[in-house]
Every structure is written in structure tokens, then in C-alpha cells.
Write a protein that holds these residues in place. Structure first.
Motif, short mmCIF file in Angstrom:
data_model
loop_
_atom_site.label_atom_id
_atom_site.label_comp_id
_atom_site.label_asym_id
_atom_site.label_seq_id
_atom_site.Cartn_x
_atom_site.Cartn_y
_atom_site.Cartn_z
N UNK B 9 0.82 -1.22 0.00
CA UNK B 9 0.00 0.00 0.00
C UNK B 9 0.85 1.27 0.00
N UNK B 12 2.54 1.73 -3.42
CA UNK B 12 1.57 2.16 -4.45
C UNK B 12 1.23 3.64 -4.25
N UNK B 13 1.05 4.04 -2.99
CA UNK B 13 0.73 5.44 -2.70
C UNK B 13 1.91 6.35 -3.08
N UNK B 15 4.30 5.74 -5.30
CA UNK B 15 4.42 5.79 -6.76
C UNK B 15 3.41 6.79 -7.33
N UNK B 16 2.21 6.74 -6.80
CA UNK B 16 1.16 7.67 -7.26
C UNK B 16 1.60 9.11 -6.99
N UNK B 19 4.29 10.19 -9.53
CA UNK B 19 3.77 10.46 -10.88
C UNK B 19 2.97 11.76 -10.92
N UNK B 20 2.10 11.96 -9.95
CA UNK B 20 1.27 13.17 -9.93
C UNK B 20 2.14 14.41 -9.70
#
Lengths: 131, 62
Positions: B9, B12-13, B15-16, B19-20
Motif C-alpha cells: 500500500x 503504491x501510494x 508511486x502515485x 507520478x502526480x
């Protein structure tokens, strides 16, 4: 005259917007911003692929589910990535039981919305509203 | 579809957030220094904000 300003003058904003939607980053490349366009392409593509890898949902409009209209609009914002993924996927609805399903949906929606922002940005550059 | 990223988790957070943050830094700023500055600010806000919300939700697991 710089390469960028020459490109801006000779490109139709509508053509730039359509190609920017179809291929992430292409609008900026067409307007002479090659490095930025390539970076945008990498970011949007990676976000979309991560969403597919996380088994997120490639939304379609469902009767009685009005929010799926917005989600479908967002996912279709990814342009050719969405179209190819739908064509290749045997389960475009995603794997709702997967622990990463919600993450996948968030990534897919984000990729589409980012590309729609790129379309608007490319439009502004092509019409001279943004330098 | 084969998962290319481990199911973690926090990963994934993060990485998000990367990218953003990279996307908006490139979109909203010109110049390397300004972009890195916005990237750092957005990255820190997203990750630390996510951890803060997770901590606040800890007493409510379901």
C-alpha cells in the motif's frame, strides 16, 4: 524566430488537441516542446499501465449509474492507451476482488484526467494563450 | 494481467505521489529549479498527508 513559436503558428489548434488526446504528450511535441512532451508521455503511460497492472476498471457507461458517465469520460481521456487496452483486455471491468482494484481504478482515472489537462494545455499553447 | 508492482500500500501510494507530482511540476512550472521545488512540495504533501489520514483512520478499521 524560435522553433517553438514557428511550430505554434503553423499548427492548427484542433489538430494539436486531437493528436494530444490520442497520443499522450504528442501535442507538446508538435508544438516544439519535445522533452516536456516525452516526459508527459512517459508519466501518463506509466500511470495507465500501472492502473491496468493493478487490475483497475476501464469504465463504461452503465444505466442507472450516473457516476459511471464521469468515470468513462475520464478513462477515455487516455486516448489510444484506453482503446488498445480495451481491445487487448479480456476483462475490461477489472478484478473487483483484487486487493489492488481500487488503486487500479484511481490510477486509470488519473491517467485519463492528466491527459485531458495536457490537451487543454496544448490548446492554450497552440492558440497563444500560454507561452 | 501480471502485476508489475508488488502489492504494498505504501509503495503504491508513493508511486502515485511521484507520478502526480512530476506531472504537475512539469505542467505548472518552467525552469529546472522551480520544477524541483514544486515536485518536492507536492510529493511531501501527498505522502505526509496520506500518512496523516491513515493515522487518523486507524481507530476505524472498517
Amino acid at each position: 524566430m524560435s522553433e517553438t513559436s514557428l511550430s505554434v503558428r503553423t499548427r492548427s489548434p484542433w489538430l494539436v488537441a486531437v493528436l494530444a488526446w490520442l497520443v499522450p504528450g504528442l501535442g507538446h511535441v508538435m508544438l516544439g516542446r519535445r522533452r516536456t512532451g516525452m516526459a508527459f508521455a512517459a508519466i501518463v503511460t506509466l500511470t495507465f499501465l500501472a492502473g491496468v497492472s493493478f487490475q483497475g476498471r476501464l469504465y463504461s457507461v452503465e444505466p442507472g449509474q450516473p457516476l459511471t458517465i464521469l468515470a468513462t469520460f475520464a478513462v477515455y481521456g487516455s486516448g489510444i492507451l484506453n482503446l488498445v487496452a480495451r481491445g487487448l483486455s479480456d476483462n475490461p471491468g477489472g478484478a473487483i476482488l483484487s486487493p489492488t482494484y481500487e488503486y487500479g481504478c484511481a490510477y486509470l482515472l488519473t491517467a485519463g484526467l492528466m491527459n485531458l489537462l495536457l490537451v487543454l494545455d496544448a490548446w492554450d499553447i497552440a492558440t497563444g494563450k500560454k507561452r | 494481467m501480471i502485476a508489475i508492482i508488488p502489492v504494498d500500500h505504501f509503495l503504491i501510494m508513493t508511486l502515485y505521489a511521484v507520478l502526480v507530482s512530476a506531472f504537475f511540476a512539469l505542467l505548472w512550472r518552467e525552469g529546472r529549479r522551480e520544477r524541483w521545488k514544486l515536485f518536492g512540495t507536492l510529493m511531501a504533501s501527498l505522502v505526509l498527508g496520506g500518512l496523516a489520514v491513515a493515522w487518523l483512520m486507524y481507530p476505524f478499521p472498517k
